[in-house]
Design an enzyme around this catalytic site. Structure first.
Site, PDB file in Angstrom:
ATOM      1  N   MET D   1       0.841  -1.185   0.000  1.00 15.99           N
ATOM      2  CA  MET D   1       0.000   0.000   0.000  1.00 15.99           C
ATOM      3  C   MET D   1       0.872   1.227   0.000  1.00 15.99           C
ATOM      4  O   MET D   1       1.842   1.249   0.731  1.00 15.99           O
ATOM      5  CB  MET D   1      -0.879  -0.026   1.258  1.00 15.99           C
ATOM      6  CG  MET D   1      -0.949   1.229   2.084  1.00 15.99           C
ATOM      7  SD  MET D   1      -2.207   2.360   1.540  1.00 15.99           S
ATOM      8  CE  MET D   1      -1.919   3.720   2.704  1.00 15.99           C
ATOM      9  N   PRO D   2       0.601   2.214  -0.768  1.00 15.13           N
ATOM     10  CA  PRO D   2      -0.572   2.285  -1.624  1.00 15.13           C
ATOM     11  C   PRO D   2      -0.392   1.521  -2.933  1.00 15.13           C
ATOM     12  O   PRO D   2       0.711   1.113  -3.282  1.00 15.13           O
ATOM     13  CB  PRO D   2      -0.713   3.776  -1.892  1.00 15.13           C
ATOM     14  CG  PRO D   2       0.649   4.304  -1.795  1.00 15.13           C
ATOM     15  CD  PRO D   2       1.383   3.456  -0.823  1.00 15.13           C
ATOM     16  N   GLU D   3      -1.513   1.361  -3.611  1.00 14.45           N
ATOM     17  CA  GLU D   3      -1.517   0.699  -4.903  1.00 14.45           C
ATOM     18  C   GLU D   3      -1.772   1.745  -5.979  1.00 14.45           C
ATOM     19  O   GLU D   3      -2.652   2.578  -5.840  1.00 14.45           O
ATOM     20  CB  GLU D   3      -2.631  -0.363  -4.959  1.00 14.45           C
ATOM     21  CG  GLU D   3      -2.422  -1.505  -3.996  1.00 14.45           C
ATOM     22  CD  GLU D   3      -2.729  -1.137  -2.566  1.00 14.45           C
ATOM     23  OE1 GLU D   3      -1.882  -1.423  -1.683  1.00 14.45           O
ATOM     24  OE2 GLU D   3      -3.780  -0.562  -2.281  1.00 14.45           O
TER      25      GLU D   3
END
Lengths: 68, 68, 68, 68, 68, 68
Positions: D1-3
């Site tokens: 994360m994040p993606e």
């Protein structure tokens, strides 16, 4: 902006897909008061074995009707 | 509704992917009290050269383990 | 990886949403032979006026049943 | 994360796409104070007939410039 | 085009988020030879109770480190 | 199916957003020969500080024109 992503299973003709994107572009232009130049539409088309509805793959469905 | 999109790298068998989608459908039905018919799941599968984790492409990873 | 995005309308309890994400995580772990640590699930929750099915907003639907 | 998901039309070299994903990974690491290991980037590449801007498919555009 | 979507949990300052989007824009411009004007970046920020990694909600994580 | 996701910045009236979703639904029905009941549209609306175009946040733009 805005950006529109359409998730669908394969199996439509290029003409229908082009017409869909044109009409979505028009829908954005008409309702959001933007110029067509800023509107992007992308199709994310899945093989029928990569999309499931109601627990059934599109590749497992009867084919009497075109898979939607 | 709801719609579930799964982003993954290629390299899984059709059987595993189908089972994944079935289990996700079941998870939605059980937890959100909806009927299976309204649940859609689509896989967005990338070639290994189109997915990166930790700065390393999936196509560059050692292959001892199945690429997750 | 993989990453799972769930698009849904608002109106579920935190407990149900948490349970949904847990079960989806488990579905990925079981079927794709990955460890839970690499699985990410994010809900993209829309106000009922921002989601439409069959030409009807979720905010316009009768509320006898919980909005799915 | 994040993606991070990047929606683009086909037509770039593997080297450019890899460099793009590397730089995006770096941008996330630098600005969000996370380690590279948790950053995932996936390209969702469309055939030029599946992406439209300004009402024009990328497959219909003049090709003097590389399709962006 | 291209369009970049970043899925992340809440908890970053506006300055960091703006810098992230600026750097991603720059990464696209540098690597894909497009002008900045055509690059769109949108953050899809989830409440910490709407994002899970490794079976643990971001709202359940210890907060010694900033939630990534 | 198909599912349509629209990424946009905040700042539109509910009426315009509803009309947009209605017209997109109609565009899908007309071009893909499906019934309206299977068409889902969800808006993913970002605060103006969470969307950038051309390196400029929507919150930084001059407001003479409605932010598209």
């Amino acid at each position: 902006m805005p950006e529109v992503i359409v998730y669908l299973a394969e199996g439509r003709t290029p003409e229908k897909k082009r017409a869909l994107m044109k009409d979505i572009t028009e829908a954005v232009v008409q309702n959001l008061d933007v110029q067509a130049e800023v509107v992007t539409v992308q199709l994310v088309e899945a093989p029928k074995a990569h999309k499931m509805k109601g627990g059934v793959l599109f590749s497992e469905r009867p084919t009497a009707k075109p898979s939607p």
